[in-house]
Write a protein that holds these residues in place. Sequence first.
Motif, mmCIF file in Angstrom:
data_model
loop_
_atom_site.group_PDB
_atom_site.id
_atom_site.type_symbol
_atom_site.label_atom_id
_atom_site.label_comp_id
_atom_site.label_asym_id
_atom_site.label_seq_id
_atom_site.Cartn_x
_atom_site.Cartn_y
_atom_site.Cartn_z
ATOM 1 N N LEU A 280 43.086 -18.410 40.799
ATOM 2 C CA LEU A 280 43.739 -17.417 39.949
ATOM 3 C C LEU A 280 44.521 -18.086 38.827
ATOM 4 C CD1 LEU A 280 45.009 -14.857 42.638
ATOM 5 C CD2 LEU A 280 43.317 -14.427 40.858
ATOM 6 N N MET A 281 45.187 -19.191 39.137
ATOM 7 C CA MET A 281 45.943 -19.904 38.100
ATOM 8 C C MET A 281 45.011 -20.517 37.059
ATOM 9 S SD MET A 281 48.978 -21.711 40.344
ATOM 10 C CE MET A 281 49.709 -22.504 38.916
ATOM 11 N N SER A 282 43.863 -21.020 37.494
ATOM 12 C CA SER A 282 42.879 -21.555 36.560
ATOM 13 C C SER A 282 42.370 -20.461 35.632
ATOM 14 C CB SER A 282 41.712 -22.175 37.340
ATOM 15 O OG SER A 282 40.665 -22.549 36.477
ATOM 16 N N CYS A 283 42.068 -19.318 36.217
ATOM 17 C CA CYS A 283 41.577 -18.169 35.442
ATOM 18 C C CYS A 283 42.629 -17.688 34.460
ATOM 19 C CB CYS A 283 41.184 -17.051 36.405
ATOM 20 S SG CYS A 283 40.665 -15.526 35.607
ATOM 21 N N GLU A 284 43.861 -17.594 34.918
ATOM 22 C CA GLU A 284 44.948 -17.049 34.107
ATOM 23 C C GLU A 284 45.366 -18.009 32.991
ATOM 24 O OE1 GLU A 284 47.615 -13.742 33.483
ATOM 25 O OE2 GLU A 284 45.916 -13.981 34.841
ATOM 26 N N ASP B 257 38.703 -27.892 38.228
ATOM 27 C CA ASP B 257 38.625 -29.238 38.795
ATOM 28 C C ASP B 257 39.869 -30.058 38.471
ATOM 29 O OD1 ASP B 257 38.121 -29.547 36.115
ATOM 30 O OD2 ASP B 257 36.332 -30.792 36.366
ATOM 31 N N LYS B 258 40.572 -29.719 37.391
ATOM 32 C CA LYS B 258 41.817 -30.411 37.054
ATOM 33 C C LYS B 258 42.938 -30.041 38.025
ATOM 34 C CE LYS B 258 41.094 -31.320 32.146
ATOM 35 N NZ LYS B 258 41.747 -31.341 30.817
ATOM 36 N N LEU B 259 42.904 -28.806 38.536
ATOM 37 C CA LEU B 259 43.910 -28.402 39.522
ATOM 38 C C LEU B 259 43.684 -29.114 40.849
ATOM 39 C CD1 LEU B 259 44.191 -26.033 37.380
ATOM 40 C CD2 LEU B 259 44.944 -24.643 39.323
ATOM 41 N N SER C 131 36.591 -19.923 36.783
ATOM 42 C CA SER C 131 36.370 -18.783 37.693
ATOM 43 C C SER C 131 36.744 -17.458 37.043
ATOM 44 C CB SER C 131 37.185 -18.967 38.987
ATOM 45 O OG SER C 131 36.814 -20.143 39.654
ATOM 46 N N ARG C 132 36.423 -17.318 35.778
ATOM 47 C CA ARG C 132 36.845 -16.132 35.030
ATOM 48 C C ARG C 132 35.658 -15.292 34.601
ATOM 49 N NH1 ARG C 132 37.855 -15.279 29.328
ATOM 50 N NH2 ARG C 132 39.407 -13.614 29.004
ATOM 51 N N PHE C 133 35.765 -13.986 34.849
ATOM 52 C CA PHE C 133 34.805 -13.010 34.346
ATOM 53 C C PHE C 133 35.464 -12.236 33.201
ATOM 54 C CE2 PHE C 133 32.926 -13.921 38.396
ATOM 55 C CZ PHE C 133 31.569 -13.683 38.239
ATOM 56 N N ALA C 134 34.661 -11.891 32.205
ATOM 57 C CA ALA C 134 35.211 -11.172 31.059
ATOM 58 C C ALA C 134 34.206 -10.155 30.549
ATOM 59 C CB ALA C 134 35.574 -12.154 29.947
ATOM 60 N N ASN C 135 34.723 -9.176 29.802
ATOM 61 C CA ASN C 135 33.847 -8.212 29.142
ATOM 62 C C ASN C 135 33.005 -8.931 28.101
ATOM 63 O OD1 ASN C 135 34.927 -5.608 30.255
ATOM 64 N ND2 ASN C 135 36.815 -6.359 29.316
ATOM 65 N N CYS C 136 31.751 -8.539 27.996
ATOM 66 C CA CYS C 136 30.926 -9.162 26.955
ATOM 67 C C CYS C 136 30.183 -8.135 26.118
ATOM 68 C CB CYS C 136 29.941 -10.159 27.556
ATOM 69 S SG CYS C 136 28.671 -9.426 28.583
#
Length: 449
Positions: free
Chosen positions: A246-250, A256-258, A434-439
Amino acid sequence: MPRELPNSKRLEQSLLGSLMVYPDVYSVCQDYDLSAAEFFVPSHQKIYQAMDELARSGKPLELENVIQRLSDKDELEAAGGLDYIMSLMDGAVSSANVQYYAENIKNKSQLRNLIEAAEKISSDAMETTSEMDDVLDAAERTIMDVTRQRRGSEFESSSTVVSRVLEELKFLQTQKGVTGIKTGFAALDAMTNGFQRGDLIILAARPAMGKSALALNFANQVAKRNDGCVAIFSLEMPSDSLIKRLMSCESQVFADKLRSGKVTNDEMSRLYEAGNRLAERNIFIDDTSSIRVSQIFSKCRKLKSEYNSISLVVIDYLQLISGNGRSDSRQQEVSEISRNLKILAKEMECPVIALSQLSRKVEERTDHEPQLSDLRESGSIEQDADIVMFLYREDYYNKESDPDKPAEIVDLSLAKHRNGSIGKINLAFEKNISRFANCRTDVEDPYAG
C-alpha cells in the motif's frame, strides 16, 4: 430460592379478558404476531391458543365459543376452569389498552428467551469439547437469534411503496456521482454505481494476475472515499507486506526498494507522507492463517460495533479459509464457506470481496480468458455471488511483451452482475508499485460534482 422469570401475568389476564369483551381487537395481536408460546402462564397459553384457532376458523371470540373450544380439546380444566375464564373478563377495562398489553407480553417473552440463551451458552461452555472459536461463534449466534425475534415487517400497500421509491428517486436526482460504495475506478463505478451493501463480490484469477494487488487497491480507495472502516483478512500474506504494498502504491516508490531499503531521501519523504495518509484511513488487517468463517464473523461484529459501519470486507483468499471439519468433501466445505460469506455481507451491511483461485482449465485453452466454469472447487461460488469479476493480463501470456515496461493494460471482466450489466473494463496496472489506475477516457466521471 430461585427468582421468578420476567413475566406479565396481570397483563396476560387483562389481554385475554379484553379479547372476549372486545373481539375485534384481536387484529392488534395479529399485527404484533403474538403467539401462545409468548404467554408466561401455561393456562393462558391454552386460552390464547383456543382463541387463535377460533379466529382462524372465522368464529367470534365470545366467552361461550372459547369455553366450547377448550372443552372440545379437553383442556378446560388445564386452562383454569370455567370460573377462572369468566373472571378474566372483569379485567377488560378498555380496548385501547390491547396494544400495550401485547407489546409488554412480547417484551417479557424476549427477556425470558434471553435468559434461556444465556443459560444455554453457560451450559455449552461448561460441557463443550469444541474449538474455542466455534463456541464463541455459537454464543454470538444464539444471542443474535434472540435479538432478531422482534416484531416482523408488515404488509405494505403498493401506494406506500411507490411513494417511497419516488421519494428515493427524487433524492438520487439531487445526488452527484456514485450512490454505492465508491471504488475509485470510474468505469467500474459507472457500471455498478459503486459496490452495493450486502453484496458478495468474487474477484477471481489465475496466480500472478494481480488479484491481491487489485483487492488492496479497492480497500485503499474505499477507505479513502467512503465513511466507515475497511477490514482485510489476509490468509496468505503478513500485514507488514500488505502495508508495504500500500505504501509503494501510495508513494509510487518501487516495491523492491521497500524490501531492500535502498531508498533516496526524496523517496523516504514520499514514503513518510504515504504512511501518514494510510494511517489516517480506517483500514484494519488480520493476517491469521487458516482462519475460520466463524472467526471472520466474530471479528467483523466487533469492528462494526466499535466503528458503527464497515464499508468493505476483503478476504484473500476464499480457498484458504478453514472449514468446520464436518463436511464430507472440500467442495461441500467451500460451498458452505461461500454461503456464509454472503450471510456476512448481509449481516455487516457492506460489500464483501472474496478472492478466488481459478482451475487449471484456463491454461489449457488458447485464449486463456477466464469463464464462470473455471471457478475452482465449487459451482456454489457463482450461485452465491452477486458479482463475479475476472482479472486477466494478456501480457502475462505474450512472450514478446516487454517485461520492464512501466504499465500494462489488464482486463477486468464482470462475468456475473445480479443487479446490473456485465462487460469488460480496462485498467492500467503498474506492477512495480502494485497500482491499478483508470485508463479509459470515454467514461463519464462518476465523481464529478
